[in-house]
Scaffold this motif. Structure first.
Motif, mmCIF file in Angstrom:
data_model
loop_
_atom_site.group_PDB
_atom_site.id
_atom_site.type_symbol
_atom_site.label_atom_id
_atom_site.label_comp_id
_atom_site.label_asym_id
_atom_site.label_seq_id
_atom_site.Cartn_x
_atom_site.Cartn_y
_atom_site.Cartn_z
ATOM 1 N N ILE A 77 46.356 36.257 34.024
ATOM 2 C CA ILE A 77 44.980 36.787 34.096
ATOM 3 C C ILE A 77 44.190 36.372 32.865
ATOM 4 O O ILE A 77 42.993 36.069 32.955
ATOM 5 N N TYR A 91 43.743 32.551 44.289
ATOM 6 C CA TYR A 91 44.062 33.355 43.112
ATOM 7 C C TYR A 91 44.264 34.820 43.484
ATOM 8 O O TYR A 91 45.150 35.494 42.946
ATOM 9 N N LEU A 95 47.671 37.035 42.755
ATOM 10 C CA LEU A 95 47.677 38.311 42.044
ATOM 11 C C LEU A 95 48.242 39.422 42.927
ATOM 12 O O LEU A 95 48.997 40.280 42.460
ATOM 13 N N ALA A 116 43.518 42.758 36.519
ATOM 14 C CA ALA A 116 43.281 41.888 37.672
ATOM 15 C C ALA A 116 42.014 42.294 38.417
ATOM 16 O O ALA A 116 41.199 41.447 38.805
ATOM 17 N N TRP A 119 38.942 41.280 36.395
ATOM 18 C CA TRP A 119 38.639 39.853 36.521
ATOM 19 C C TRP A 119 38.014 39.557 37.876
ATOM 20 O O TRP A 119 37.037 38.811 37.967
ATOM 21 N N SER A 120 38.547 40.146 38.927
ATOM 22 C CA SER A 120 38.087 39.817 40.278
ATOM 23 C C SER A 120 36.680 40.311 40.569
ATOM 24 O O SER A 120 36.055 39.865 41.528
ATOM 25 N N LEU A 135 41.400 41.795 47.075
ATOM 26 C CA LEU A 135 42.485 42.222 46.195
ATOM 27 C C LEU A 135 42.825 43.690 46.448
ATOM 28 O O LEU A 135 43.997 44.071 46.485
#
Length: 285
Positions: A77, A91, A95, A116, A119-120, A135
């Motif tokens: 990450i 990606y 994850l 995570a 970031w997403s 996610l």
């Protein structure tokens, strides 16, 4: 094992790394991965590094080396952030897979998921800046398999998988809930989807739940008033009928008091009141 990386020095390290893994020398292998991490990060070889860290993390998890696997997953990450990588399905899938391989109760898993999701969500609008829906869906499905229904439900709420959410809720209620709560399980979920301005998923979840739950024996109009309220509510929002919406809310206050979602201590109540004002869900007609 990771794809072959360029450079004679790196190739020698990779061969030694593979030997250490085969011999069970996991500490030495972990240190080599970290050495390659800093080397490739300095050289800005982000794509190769992402592949290296992902496959290395999977390898450690496969050998039950969870601390090492989690460490490489977090480093992955870091690379995604450092490289300003686009949020792609590839990606997100990586994850989600790493999350599924982590020990359910480990602090490392919680830390990994937090970073995570952050970031997403970096390119997402404010209204859905809780992490990428895909996610959240992946995490929700993993938690569902682990029978962690409460946390699974939370992540489904932040996804767009109304069908999966409703199916999980049916299992959740059937195994953990009381018969008298059959309407409450879906009511809270539908209202929270609406508060997040996700009326399409709210509708999918409601109709899947009412059609498939064995305890909901008939279609609309339902025997349970709260289910009728939700049906009317979704219709009013879909048709953008302000007067219709207000009339429904005036008729059902005693029933809505049953919903834990709307208790004074619930952080969601403020959002629901915003829905009542139709700020974003409906136009004035």
């Amino acid at each position: 094992m990771a794809k072959k990386l360029r450079g004679q020095g790196t190739e020698r390290v990779m061969k030694k790394l593979q030997t250490n893994i085969e011999l069970g020398q996991y500490y030495e292998a972990h240190q080599m991965y970290r050495t390659l991490y800093f080397r490739y990060l300095t050289q800005k070889k982000y794509e190769e590094l992402i592949t290296l860290l992902y496959e290395g993390s999977v390898l450690f998890f496969t050998h039950n080396q969870h601390n090492s696997g989690s460490d490489l997953a977090v480093l992955l990450i870091n690379v995604l952030n450092e490289s300003d990588a686009n949020v792609t399905d590839e990606y997100i899938d990586k994850l989600g897979n790493l999350f599924a391989m982590m020990l359910p109760d480990s602090p490392e898993r919680t830390n990994f998921l937090t970073t995570a999701l952050k970031w997403s969500s970096k390119y997402m609008v404010e209204s859905i800046a809780f992490g990428h829906p895909r996610l959240h869906q992946s995490v929700a499905l993993t938690l569902w398999k682990e029978k962690n229904y409460q946390q699974s439900r939370y992540h489904f709420i932040h996804s767009t998988d109304g069908h999966g959410c409703a199916t999980m809720l049916i299992e959740y209620h059937s195994t953990k809930g009381y018969p008298s709560e059959v309407d409450l399980f879906i009511a809270q979920t539908v209202l929270q989807y609406l508060c997040l301005k996700n009326k399409s998923t709210a509708s999918t979840a409601f109709h899947t739940y009412t059609e498939k739950h064995p305890a909901v024996s008939s279609g609309f109009p339902y025997l349970l008033p709260l289910l009728n309220f939700l049906q009317f509510l979704l219709q009013a929002i879909e048709r953008e009928k302000l007067a219709y919406f207000r009339a429904i809310c005036e008729q059902y206050p005693p029933i809505l008091k049953r919903v834990p979602f709307l208790r004074e201590t619930s952080p969601w109540k403020k959002f629901f009141l915003q829905c009542l004002n139709l700020v974003s869900l409906m136009s004035k007609t």
